[in-house]
Design a protein around this motif. Structure first.
Motif, PDB file in Angstrom:
ATOM      1  N   SER A   1      36.939  35.785  33.296  1.00 50.07           N
ATOM      2  CA  SER A   1      37.451  35.983  32.175  1.00 50.07           C
ATOM      3  C   SER A   1      36.577  36.736  31.588  1.00 50.07           C
ATOM      4  CB  SER A   1      38.100  34.483  31.353  1.00 50.07           C
ATOM      5  OG  SER A   1      38.925  34.292  32.056  1.00 50.07           O
ATOM      6  N   SER A   2      34.909  35.714  31.216  1.00 48.54           N
ATOM      7  CA  SER A   2      35.035  37.398  30.006  1.00 48.54           C
ATOM      8  C   SER A   2      32.824  37.632  31.346  1.00 48.54           C
ATOM      9  CB  SER A   2      33.840  35.993  29.364  1.00 48.54           C
ATOM     10  OG  SER A   2      34.725  35.368  28.574  1.00 48.54           O
ATOM     11  N   PRO A   3      33.135  38.354  32.193  1.00 41.84           N
ATOM     12  CA  PRO A   3      31.892  38.209  33.058  1.00 41.84           C
ATOM     13  C   PRO A   3      30.923  38.869  32.610  1.00 41.84           C
ATOM     14  CG  PRO A   3      34.193  39.975  33.397  1.00 41.84           C
ATOM     15  CD  PRO A   3      34.451  39.050  32.330  1.00 41.84           C
ATOM     16  N   GLU A   4      30.635  39.517  31.310  1.00 44.08           N
ATOM     17  CA  GLU A   4      29.904  40.137  31.043  1.00 44.08           C
ATOM     18  C   GLU A   4      28.546  38.212  30.379  1.00 44.08           C
ATOM     19  OE1 GLU A   4      33.157  39.371  27.868  1.00 44.08           O
ATOM     20  OE2 GLU A   4      33.099  40.560  29.367  1.00 44.08           O
ATOM     21  N   HIS A   5      29.174  37.140  30.146  1.00 45.17           N
ATOM     22  CA  HIS A   5      28.920  36.843  30.197  1.00 45.17           C
ATOM     23  C   HIS A   5      28.022  35.480  31.023  1.00 45.17           C
ATOM     24  CE1 HIS A   5      29.522  35.847  25.441  1.00 45.17           C
ATOM     25  NE2 HIS A   5      30.668  35.625  25.900  1.00 45.17           N
ATOM     26  N   ALA A   6      28.444  36.113  32.458  1.00 44.37           N
ATOM     27  CA  ALA A   6      27.812  36.171  33.651  1.00 44.37           C
ATOM     28  C   ALA A   6      26.678  37.258  34.209  1.00 44.37           C
ATOM     29  CB  ALA A   6      28.894  35.251  34.345  1.00 44.37           C
ATOM     30  N   ALA A   7      26.198  37.712  33.751  1.00 45.22           N
ATOM     31  CA  ALA A   7      25.088  38.804  34.003  1.00 45.22           C
ATOM     32  C   ALA A   7      26.500  39.364  34.919  1.00 45.22           C
ATOM     33  CB  ALA A   7      24.328  38.767  34.944  1.00 45.22           C
ATOM     34  N   GLY A   8      28.030  40.421  34.604  1.00 44.20           N
ATOM     35  CA  GLY A   8      28.655  41.346  35.316  1.00 44.20           C
ATOM     36  C   GLY A   8      29.462  40.364  36.896  1.00 44.20           C
ATOM     37  N   ILE A   9      29.822  41.613  36.423  1.00 45.36           N
ATOM     38  CA  ILE A   9      31.276  40.970  37.362  1.00 45.36           C
ATOM     39  C   ILE A   9      30.895  40.441  39.370  1.00 45.36           C
ATOM     40  CG2 ILE A   9      32.478  43.106  38.780  1.00 45.36           C
ATOM     41  CD1 ILE A   9      34.743  40.337  37.489  1.00 45.36           C
ATOM     42  N   ASN A  10      29.340  41.379  39.291  1.00 46.83           N
ATOM     43  CA  ASN A  10      28.708  41.080  40.571  1.00 46.83           C
ATOM     44  C   ASN A  10      28.144  39.766  40.633  1.00 46.83           C
ATOM     45  OD1 ASN A  10      29.439  43.729  41.938  1.00 46.83           O
ATOM     46  ND2 ASN A  10      27.445  44.730  41.351  1.00 46.83           N
TER      47      ASN A  10
ATOM     48  N   PHE B   1      45.056  37.306  32.216  1.00 48.02           N
ATOM     49  CA  PHE B   1      44.347  38.578  32.500  1.00 48.02           C
ATOM     50  C   PHE B   1      43.189  37.362  33.911  1.00 48.02           C
ATOM     51  CE2 PHE B   1      42.198  37.934  28.854  1.00 48.02           C
ATOM     52  CZ  PHE B   1      40.940  37.638  29.418  1.00 48.02           C
ATOM     53  N   GLY B   2      42.603  36.096  33.199  1.00 48.55           N
ATOM     54  CA  GLY B   2      41.955  35.958  33.778  1.00 48.55           C
ATOM     55  C   GLY B   2      42.332  35.045  36.029  1.00 48.55           C
ATOM     56  N   LEU B   3      43.098  34.549  35.407  1.00 45.31           N
ATOM     57  CA  LEU B   3      43.960  34.105  36.749  1.00 45.31           C
ATOM     58  C   LEU B   3      43.919  35.715  37.684  1.00 45.31           C
ATOM     59  CD1 LEU B   3      46.443  31.788  34.518  1.00 45.31           C
ATOM     60  CD2 LEU B   3      44.376  31.403  35.337  1.00 45.31           C
ATOM     61  N   GLN B   4      44.682  36.611  37.107  1.00 40.56           N
ATOM     62  CA  GLN B   4      44.817  37.401  37.876  1.00 40.56           C
ATOM     63  C   GLN B   4      43.829  37.537  38.455  1.00 40.56           C
ATOM     64  OE1 GLN B   4      47.376  39.310  34.664  1.00 40.56           O
ATOM     65  NE2 GLN B   4      47.539  41.432  36.079  1.00 40.56           N
ATOM     66  N   ARG B   5      42.698  38.664  37.773  1.00 41.16           N
ATOM     67  CA  ARG B   5      41.086  38.675  38.351  1.00 41.16           C
ATOM     68  C   ARG B   5      40.329  37.322  39.296  1.00 41.16           C
ATOM     69  NH1 ARG B   5      38.842  40.011  32.518  1.00 41.16           N
ATOM     70  NH2 ARG B   5      38.960  41.972  32.709  1.00 41.16           N
ATOM     71  N   LEU B   6      40.963  36.302  38.640  1.00 42.45           N
ATOM     72  CA  LEU B   6      40.184  35.131  39.782  1.00 42.45           C
ATOM     73  C   LEU B   6      41.617  35.220  41.051  1.00 42.45           C
ATOM     74  CD1 LEU B   6      39.210  32.403  40.141  1.00 42.45           C
ATOM     75  CD2 LEU B   6      40.672  30.982  38.626  1.00 42.45           C
ATOM     76  N   GLY B   7      42.486  35.503  41.492  1.00 44.05           N
ATOM     77  CA  GLY B   7      43.556  35.116  42.441  1.00 44.05           C
ATOM     78  C   GLY B   7      43.021  36.358  43.136  1.00 44.05           C
ATOM     79  N   TRP B   8      42.582  38.228  42.240  1.00 47.06           N
ATOM     80  CA  TRP B   8      42.049  38.704  43.182  1.00 47.06           C
ATOM     81  C   TRP B   8      40.459  38.839  44.096  1.00 47.06           C
ATOM     82  CZ3 TRP B   8      38.391  41.828  43.994  1.00 47.06           C
ATOM     83  CH2 TRP B   8      38.484  43.261  44.447  1.00 47.06           C
ATOM     84  N   LEU B   9      39.819  38.396  43.214  1.00 47.15           N
ATOM     85  CA  LEU B   9      38.267  37.801  43.511  1.00 47.15           C
ATOM     86  C   LEU B   9      38.260  37.037  44.266  1.00 47.15           C
ATOM     87  CD1 LEU B   9      36.688  38.412  40.665  1.00 47.15           C
ATOM     88  CD2 LEU B   9      36.121  39.010  43.046  1.00 47.15           C
ATOM     89  N   LEU B  10      39.457  35.760  44.841  1.00 44.78           N
ATOM     90  CA  LEU B  10      39.084  34.830  46.214  1.00 44.78           C
ATOM     91  C   LEU B  10      40.015  34.983  47.265  1.00 44.78           C
ATOM     92  CD1 LEU B  10      40.748  31.869  43.527  1.00 44.78           C
ATOM     93  CD2 LEU B  10      38.224  31.702  44.576  1.00 44.78           C
TER      94      LEU B  10
END
Length: 136
Positions: A36-45, A74-83
């Protein structure tokens, strides 16, 4: 370090410290917060790297239950895609079933990345706008 005062106790777990016990995010809530907040975790990578290590701790039922706690879609969608991307598609089946009745809007994988899609994933309504680089 991010603190949330208004979070349901159901998605947290107790953690023992020298000073006593504290409530911390469950692995599922942590995964949701990261995407949900990838900017707080040093980015999506970096998020993808952390998820690749966290994936073994995730429970598919608890992931699907996140939909009942007013989590942002939107966070659940990203999480689903990434998993799914990380090979955890058995984890995401129940989550996807919970989202089937929801109106999903297209969301960028990298929220601050370019809008130009590399891929448009119809399953999760995610615009893949970056190539992931996962540290091993």
């Amino acid at each position: 370090f991010i603190a949330k005062k208004q979070i349901d106790i159901q998605v947290t777990q107790q953690f023992n410290t020298l000073a006593g016990t504290i409530q911390v995010a469950s692995p599922e809530l942590l995964a949701f917060d990261l995407v949900s907040s990838p900017e707080h975790a040093a980015g999506i990578n970096n998020v993808a790297t952390v998820l690749s290590e966290l994936i073994e701790s995730l429970d598919k039922t608890k992931l699907a239950e996140l939909t009942q706690y007013r989590m942002k879609l939107f966070g659940l969608q990203r999480l689903g895609w990434l998993l799914d991307y990380l090979g955890g598609d058995t984890l995401t089946q129940a989550l996807l079933k919970k989202l089937v009745d929801k109106t999903l809007h297209w969301v960028r994988l990298s929220p601050h990345g370019p809008y130009e899609p590399i891929e448009r994933n119809k399953k999760w309504h995610v615009i893949v706008n970056t190539h992931l680089e996962i540290d091993e």
